[in-house]
Scaffold this motif. Structure first.
Motif: not given
Length: 356
Positions: A269-270, A201-208
């Protein structure tokens, strides 16, 4: 395999292009149906205590926070600082504040930035939370406490709920010596991201965030809408097993759109997840030397009970953990038996501090 890889690349590229060129919708608050409004009109949202006084506090960057207090400071030897959880507003907790004041506590409540009656970051998107770094929350509360000029005999205990419990822990860790103890209800030491693993989840939010989508809600998120359509239905999966308190937030948000908060944004979130990693680093929790009471729900879909229990048993030097059977994450919205038991634990915590 090559075909799968090509399809995956096409999917990722399509996602990026959609995010970059899909315009953000103009803010429009959710409109409830007439039938839903009739349920809200019948639902009891307790008023604040008669001696409650609303006030404002200006943070170091000029953000105005709404806060209030009961009128019994002179007669009380313990001040509880209520810090609501994610999306929550002090307007939900009039009954709880009154009950705590009846037990002799001086109660202060503080709406964190972006929530309740406090200033919003985006005027055009008032339901979206934003912080550049999660430490701003603990800094805000620390500056607020310093502004109160409590006397040395006054016992100061933040009462943090969920995300507010995370903020309270950071307050104690980042600003040692300001508080005498912590009462934490389902604290979000490690927040959950639904069925998705924490790190993914953290990786996805950081990607966004990396493709310029920090302000967007996470996938599937949006502005506030009611948890359920039937105020007689309650369940742990809805956050509380008690229908008489479960819908406090939805009833307030229906009648006070200006206090609404939507789902998690990629930026917020991140930063929250990175703050979780920060406070779980070796030595951080161990440095918090004040007495702590942690209340946990039996079934919690929003925070990791295992992390809370491990933190209390193995890392926080002076911690007592209690799990309440048959409860969901929204512990203050549970039955009287649960709420009163929690309040008794807070009394015990305060007495142990005063007895030292």
């Amino acid at each position: 395999m090559r075909k799968i890889f090509i399809l995956l690349v096409i999917g990722v590229v399509s996602l990026i292009l959609a995010c970059l060129f899909w315009p953000e919708k103009r803010y429009k608050p959710f409109e409830v149906t007439a039938d839903y409004q009739s349920q809200v009109d019948k639902f009891s949202v307790p008023s604040m205590p008669q001696d409650w006084v609303w006030k404002t506090f200006d943070t170091s960057d000029g953000t105005q926070l709404r806060w209030g207090e009961t009128g019994n400071q002179g007669a009380a030897d313990t001040s509880l600082i209520l810090i609501p959880g994610y999306t929550a507003t002090l307007s939900m907790y009039g009954e709880h504040i009154d009950l705590l004041a009846e037990r002799g506590f001086h109660v202060i409540g503080l709406d964190l930035r972006g929530q309740g009656g406090s200033d919003r970051h985006f005027k055009s998107q008032p339901e979206k939370l934003w912080v550049d770094d999660f430490s701003i929350y603990s800094d805000d509360v620390a500056d607020f406490i310093k502004s109160q000029n409590f006397n040395q005999e006054q016992t100061i205990i933040p009462l943090g709920i969920s995300f507010g419990g995370h903020v309270a822990l950071r307050l104690a860790g980042d600003h040692p010596g300001l508080v005498d103890g912590l009462a934490l209800l389902a604290p979000a030491i490690e927040p959950k991201a639904g069925e998705m693993e924490f790190n993914k989840a953290l990786k996805l939010m950081n990607f966004m965030r990396s493709i310029g989508q920090s302000k967007r809600y996470v996938f599937g998120g949006g502005n506030w809408k009611p948890v359920g359509e039937d105020y007689t239905v309650a369940g742990i999966e809805l956050c509380s097993s008690n229908p008489k308190r479960l819908y406090l937030r939805d009833a307030v948000f229906t009648n006070r759109p200006n206090e609404r908060v939507g789902d998690v944004t990629n930026q917020w979130g991140a930063e929250f997840f990175e703050s979780s990693l920060y406070i779980r680093e070796e030595g951080y929790l161990e440095s918090i030397r004040v007495p702590i009471y942690i209340a946990s729900a039996e079934i919690d879909s929003f925070v990791s009970n295992a992390t809370n229990q491990m933190a209390c048993q193995d890392r926080l030097p002076h911690c007592r953990a209690v799990t309440y059977p048959g409860t969901g994450h929204c512990l203050p919205q549970e039955s009287n038996a649960v709420v009163f038991s929690i309040f008794q634990e807070i009394e015990t915590l305060a007495e142990s501090i005063k007895g030292k």
